[in-house]
Motif scaffolding. Sequence first.
Motif, PDB file in Angstrom:
ATOM      1  N   GLY A   1       0.817  -1.207   0.000  1.00 59.80           N
ATOM      2  CA  GLY A   1       0.000   0.000   0.000  1.00 59.80           C
ATOM      3  C   GLY A   1       0.845   1.249   0.000  1.00 59.80           C
ATOM      4  O   GLY A   1       1.886   1.307   0.680  1.00 59.80           O
ATOM      5  N   SER A   2       0.467   2.232  -0.801  1.00 62.43           N
ATOM      6  CA  SER A   2       1.133   3.537  -0.836  1.00 62.43           C
ATOM      7  C   SER A   2       2.640   3.432  -1.038  1.00 62.43           C
ATOM      8  O   SER A   2       3.426   4.113  -0.373  1.00 62.43           O
ATOM      9  N   GLY A   3       3.039   2.561  -1.956  1.00 63.11           N
ATOM     10  CA  GLY A   3       4.455   2.463  -2.283  1.00 63.11           C
ATOM     11  C   GLY A   3       5.295   1.730  -1.259  1.00 63.11           C
ATOM     12  O   GLY A   3       6.530   1.843  -1.265  1.00 63.11           O
ATOM     13  N   ARG A   4       4.651   0.959  -0.374  1.00 60.46           N
ATOM     14  CA  ARG A   4       5.376   0.188   0.632  1.00 60.46           C
ATOM     15  C   ARG A   4       4.957  -1.277   0.594  1.00 60.46           C
ATOM     16  O   ARG A   4       3.845  -1.608   0.174  1.00 60.46           O
ATOM     17  N   ILE A   5       5.855  -2.135   1.045  1.00 55.96           N
ATOM     18  CA  ILE A   5       5.562  -3.554   1.208  1.00 55.96           C
ATOM     19  C   ILE A   5       5.924  -3.957   2.631  1.00 55.96           C
ATOM     20  O   ILE A   5       7.007  -3.616   3.124  1.00 55.96           O
ATOM     21  N   TRP A   6       5.005  -4.655   3.289  1.00 51.42           N
ATOM     22  CA  TRP A   6       5.273  -5.223   4.609  1.00 51.42           C
ATOM     23  C   TRP A   6       5.377  -6.733   4.426  1.00 51.42           C
ATOM     24  O   TRP A   6       4.377  -7.414   4.189  1.00 51.42           O
ATOM     25  N   GLU A   7       6.584  -7.262   4.490  1.00 54.64           N
ATOM     26  CA  GLU A   7       6.797  -8.680   4.226  1.00 54.64           C
ATOM     27  C   GLU A   7       6.234  -9.523   5.363  1.00 54.64           C
ATOM     28  O   GLU A   7       6.380  -9.189   6.539  1.00 54.64           O
ATOM     29  N   ASN A   8       5.585 -10.642   4.972  1.00 54.17           N
ATOM     30  CA  ASN A   8       4.980 -11.552   5.941  1.00 54.17           C
ATOM     31  C   ASN A   8       4.168 -10.754   6.964  1.00 54.17           C
ATOM     32  O   ASN A   8       4.411 -10.818   8.167  1.00 54.17           O
ATOM     33  N   ALA A   9       3.183 -10.048   6.458  1.00 45.96           N
ATOM     34  CA  ALA A   9       2.488  -9.008   7.212  1.00 45.96           C
ATOM     35  C   ALA A   9       1.880  -9.508   8.515  1.00 45.96           C
ATOM     36  O   ALA A   9       1.217 -10.548   8.563  1.00 45.96           O
ATOM     37  N   ALA A  10       2.093  -8.735   9.565  1.00 39.54           N
ATOM     38  CA  ALA A  10       1.526  -9.014  10.879  1.00 39.54           C
ATOM     39  C   ALA A  10       0.061  -8.595  10.905  1.00 39.54           C
ATOM     40  O   ALA A  10      -0.394  -7.814  10.073  1.00 39.54           O
ATOM     41  N   PRO A  11      -0.727  -9.103  11.877  1.00 38.59           N
ATOM     42  CA  PRO A  11      -2.152  -8.778  11.942  1.00 38.59           C
ATOM     43  C   PRO A  11      -2.448  -7.285  11.957  1.00 38.59           C
ATOM     44  O   PRO A  11      -3.411  -6.839  11.325  1.00 38.59           O
ATOM     45  N   GLU A  12      -1.641  -6.482  12.667  1.00 39.79           N
ATOM     46  CA  GLU A  12      -1.926  -5.053  12.726  1.00 39.79           C
ATOM     47  C   GLU A  12      -1.722  -4.376  11.369  1.00 39.79           C
ATOM     48  O   GLU A  12      -2.382  -3.386  11.041  1.00 39.79           O
ATOM     49  N   VAL A  13      -0.829  -4.919  10.569  1.00 43.34           N
ATOM     50  CA  VAL A  13      -0.633  -4.392   9.219  1.00 43.34           C
ATOM     51  C   VAL A  13      -1.809  -4.782   8.334  1.00 43.34           C
ATOM     52  O   VAL A  13      -2.337  -3.972   7.570  1.00 43.34           O
ATOM     53  N   LEU A  14      -2.240  -6.020   8.445  1.00 41.25           N
ATOM     54  CA  LEU A  14      -3.393  -6.473   7.665  1.00 41.25           C
ATOM     55  C   LEU A  14      -4.636  -5.661   7.997  1.00 41.25           C
ATOM     56  O   LEU A  14      -5.456  -5.374   7.125  1.00 41.25           O
ATOM     57  N   ALA A  15      -4.782  -5.269   9.253  1.00 38.22           N
ATOM     58  CA  ALA A  15      -5.961  -4.508   9.668  1.00 38.22           C
ATOM     59  C   ALA A  15      -5.990  -3.113   9.059  1.00 38.22           C
ATOM     60  O   ALA A  15      -7.061  -2.504   8.950  1.00 38.22           O
ATOM     61  N   ALA A  16      -4.833  -2.604   8.647  1.00 39.89           N
ATOM     62  CA  ALA A  16      -4.749  -1.232   8.138  1.00 39.89           C
ATOM     63  C   ALA A  16      -4.553  -1.164   6.633  1.00 39.89           C
ATOM     64  O   ALA A  16      -4.445  -0.075   6.071  1.00 39.89           O
ATOM     65  N   THR A  17      -4.493  -2.302   5.966  1.00 41.41           N
ATOM     66  CA  THR A  17      -4.306  -2.347   4.520  1.00 41.41           C
ATOM     67  C   THR A  17      -5.364  -3.270   3.926  1.00 41.41           C
ATOM     68  O   THR A  17      -6.070  -3.971   4.647  1.00 41.41           O
ATOM     69  N   HIS A  18      -5.475  -3.263   2.607  1.00 41.11           N
ATOM     70  CA  HIS A  18      -6.449  -4.175   1.992  1.00 41.11           C
ATOM     71  C   HIS A  18      -5.838  -5.056   0.919  1.00 41.11           C
ATOM     72  O   HIS A  18      -6.485  -5.979   0.438  1.00 41.11           O
ATOM     73  N   GLN A  19      -4.586  -4.801   0.557  1.00 40.91           N
ATOM     74  CA  GLN A  19      -3.980  -5.531  -0.565  1.00 40.91           C
ATOM     75  C   GLN A  19      -2.891  -6.459  -0.043  1.00 40.91           C
ATOM     76  O   GLN A  19      -2.016  -6.037   0.721  1.00 40.91           O
ATOM     77  N   THR A  20      -2.936  -7.714  -0.473  1.00 35.36           N
ATOM     78  CA  THR A  20      -2.015  -8.734   0.024  1.00 35.36           C
ATOM     79  C   THR A  20      -1.439  -9.523  -1.143  1.00 35.36           C
ATOM     80  O   THR A  20      -2.195 -10.053  -1.962  1.00 35.36           O
ATOM     81  N   TRP A  21      -0.119  -9.599  -1.227  1.00 29.76           N
ATOM     82  CA  TRP A  21       0.544 -10.293  -2.333  1.00 29.76           C
ATOM     83  C   TRP A  21       1.115 -11.624  -1.850  1.00 29.76           C
ATOM     84  O   TRP A  21       1.885 -11.671  -0.890  1.00 29.76           O
TER      85      TRP A  21
END
Length: 218
Positions: free
Chosen positions: A91-111
């Motif tokens: 999201g917004s030009g960033r990637i959160w690798e192996n995303a934690a639950p708090e990241v998933l709660a604030a984003t909608h796109q998952t690769w």
Amino acid sequence: MSEQLPSGGIELSPDEIANLLARWSSCWTPTEVAQRLAGIGTPWYVAAGWALDLFRGRRTRAHGDIEIAIPAARFPEVRHLFPGYVFDAAGSGRIWENAAPEVLAATHQTWLRDPATGNYLLDVFREPHDGDTWICRRDERIRLPYSDVIHHTRDGIPYLAPELVLLFKAKHLRGKDQTDFDATVPHLTPAQRETLTELLTRVHPGHPWLEALQVGPR
């Protein structure tokens, strides 16, 4: 979902964003995705450009990736189907690798990433919903039962209704979005054209597609 993106993640430079296409070169086809999700209980559908090709019954252009959408709360059902793979949030030009639950709660796109190669195979949108009711991410006033928004190909692959795909594409109006609009509108039923007109008027008043939709099927 929150508008506030979490801290951390990897900020991508413009060159890195451009080079992401190479990491999607091995992405799956809709048929491969459907095979991997066979038997899953949560509603899901192919989204974006691939959905329009499924609607028209043939591949009309190259696709740089493949996107599907699911109800956000039921993402764990999808995640558990892919042991050995990793889901990164984007999201917004960033990637959160192996995303934690708090990241998933604030984003909608998952690769979905293959850690062995670093390649991305599937883009999963985690969409807002109220139980079995789909909620449009662009305008939460638009709420429909999943049975209305999901169509199926003859061999059973679910895809988002074309008028809703075009609603999402209307925001950015990239070259490929205009191409998809021009190629799809002639195949819409009068009811689908009317629905798209109503939704565009609500979400994107004054959009240039509204004038084209007033012209009869070509």
